[in-house]
Scaffold this active site. Structure first.
Site, PDB file in Angstrom:
ATOM      1  N   THR A  44      87.457  53.114  64.363  1.00  0.00           N
ATOM      2  CA  THR A  44      87.810  54.193  65.178  1.00  0.00           C
ATOM      3  C   THR A  44      87.067  55.642  64.775  1.00  0.00           C
ATOM      4  O   THR A  44      87.201  56.106  63.768  1.00  0.00           O
ATOM      5  CB  THR A  44      89.431  54.585  65.193  1.00  0.00           C
ATOM      6  OG1 THR A  44      90.113  53.324  65.161  1.00  0.00           O
ATOM      7  CG2 THR A  44      89.994  55.746  65.997  1.00  0.00           C
ATOM      8  N   ARG A  71      95.388  42.881  72.291  1.00  0.00           N
ATOM      9  CA  ARG A  71      95.952  43.513  70.815  1.00  0.00           C
ATOM     10  C   ARG A  71      95.558  45.099  70.982  1.00  0.00           C
ATOM     11  O   ARG A  71      94.532  45.478  71.218  1.00  0.00           O
ATOM     12  CB  ARG A  71      94.964  42.837  69.811  1.00  0.00           C
ATOM     13  CG  ARG A  71      95.384  43.329  68.669  1.00  0.00           C
ATOM     14  CD  ARG A  71      94.157  44.485  68.193  1.00  0.00           C
ATOM     15  NE  ARG A  71      94.526  44.618  66.490  1.00  0.00           N
ATOM     16  CZ  ARG A  71      93.588  46.017  66.091  1.00  0.00           C
ATOM     17  NH1 ARG A  71      93.079  46.444  66.892  1.00  0.00           N
ATOM     18  NH2 ARG A  71      93.947  46.019  64.721  1.00  0.00           N
ATOM     19  N   GLY A  76      95.721  48.254  67.947  1.00  0.00           N
ATOM     20  CA  GLY A  76      96.031  48.941  66.949  1.00  0.00           C
ATOM     21  C   GLY A  76      96.862  50.134  66.481  1.00  0.00           C
ATOM     22  O   GLY A  76      97.311  50.397  67.504  1.00  0.00           O
ATOM     23  N   ASP A  77      96.405  50.987  65.596  1.00  0.00           N
ATOM     24  CA  ASP A  77      96.823  52.066  65.269  1.00  0.00           C
ATOM     25  C   ASP A  77      96.577  53.206  66.209  1.00  0.00           C
ATOM     26  O   ASP A  77      97.160  54.193  66.536  1.00  0.00           O
ATOM     27  CB  ASP A  77      96.941  52.483  63.904  1.00  0.00           C
ATOM     28  CG  ASP A  77      95.274  52.848  63.402  1.00  0.00           C
ATOM     29  OD1 ASP A  77      95.189  53.920  63.094  1.00  0.00           O
ATOM     30  OD2 ASP A  77      94.634  51.865  63.406  1.00  0.00           O
TER      31      ASP A  77
END
Length: 296
Positions: free
Chosen positions: A145, A172, A174-175
């Site tokens: 990221t 999906r 993620g954070d």
């Protein structure tokens, strides 16, 4: 003025953010300018245009931005066909509702606000995807990221953008677009953002934890190191094998920090005029300045 951003590919973007701030632009203009520079570069495959595709060969993007003055945020996830998702997320900041939109809803919102629908999968990214589906013995899933934090003029803003895990399952997330794990900003304290394997970062609500530690009186470097090491060790205690995660942060006074459970974690910092490239080692106890390949 302090700007900090993950990974060496942020070098030119940090320069852009610095110059925008000097021109009197807002922190939001500066941080989006920084991240847009990376999102639009076809040579960088972890963000925006030319991002890594999911297992079906589609590029799905996540991004977020948070205003530390108000705690308002905007976020998008699993968004296709838009090259600069952080700029879409920015339009959601300050709304009373609908601050986080995903998938087709995020794309529709972007199109309604003048963004152009474009193919994001480039030939180099497609070639790697084709190679991967023919050789599933290599289980490495690329990620990284771009996360940035700016503190200037009594304000703090944080933002993220990513294409997520390479070969991830469709849908999906993620954070990165999540307030708490992926980013957090409070202008009375500071801001932080994370990069790495989101499934582990979310377990420690990592970015919020760093800001909370700075609130308790820790310096940014101390807070970053403690948060990363604590999560790493807690996962081991829980019989989990920690995967890569790294953080950068700034407090309201412009002091900065970074930490990682990797052997080395590269990041870029600007305080005033000079843009510098560092590598963090030993859970943020050591910062080593290096020459950056993008320093041109």
């Amino acid at each position: 003025m302090t700007i900090i951003s993950t990974w060496e590919i942020s070098f030119q973007g940090v320069k852009i953010a610095r110059d925008l701030l000097k021109e009197g632009k807002s922190l939001e203009d500066a941080i989006c300018g920084l991240i847009n520079d990376i999102e639009l570069n076809p040579d960088f495959h972890n963000v925006g245009y030319s991002g890594w595709p999911n297992e079906e060969g589609d590029v799905e993007l996540d991004a977020a931005i948070m205003d530390g003055d108000t705690l308002s945020f905007g976020a998008v996830a699993s968004m296709r066909n838009i090259k600069t998702p952080v700029s879409v997320a920015r339009l959601l900041v300050g709304r009373p509702y609908d601050n986080f939109i995903v998938g087709d809803g995020a794309l529709q919102f972007a199109l309604e606000n003048g963004f152009k629908s474009e193919e994001l999968l480039t030939e180099p990214a497609k070639a790697r995807w084709l190679q991967k589906i023919h050789d599933m013995t290599d289980l490495d899933k690329g990620h990284d990221t771009v996360g940035s934090v700016i503190a200037s003029g009594g304000r703090v803003v944080a933002a993220t953008s990513t294409s997520g895990l390479f070969m991830k399952r469709k849908g999906r997330v993620g954070d990165s677009p999540l307030v708490g794990p992926g980013l957090y900003a409070d202008s009375e304290i500071g801001g932080a953002t994370a990069t790495g394997v989101g499934e582990d970062i979310m377990k420690g609500t990592l970015s919020f934890q760093i800001v909370n530690l700075m609130k308790s009186g820790m310096s940014p470097s101390e807070a970053a190191g403690k948060a990363v090491k604590d999560l790493h060790e807690n996962l081991i205690r829980k019989n989990q094998k920690p995967r890569d995660f790294s953080v950068v942060c700034v407090n309201k006074d412009g002091e900065w920090g970074a930490a990682s459970n990797r052997d080395e974690f590269p990041f870029v910092v600007c305080t005033g005029d000079e843009v510098e490239f560092y590598v963090s080692k030993d859970f943020g106890k050591v910062y080593e300045k290096r020459k950056n390949q993008y320093d041109v």
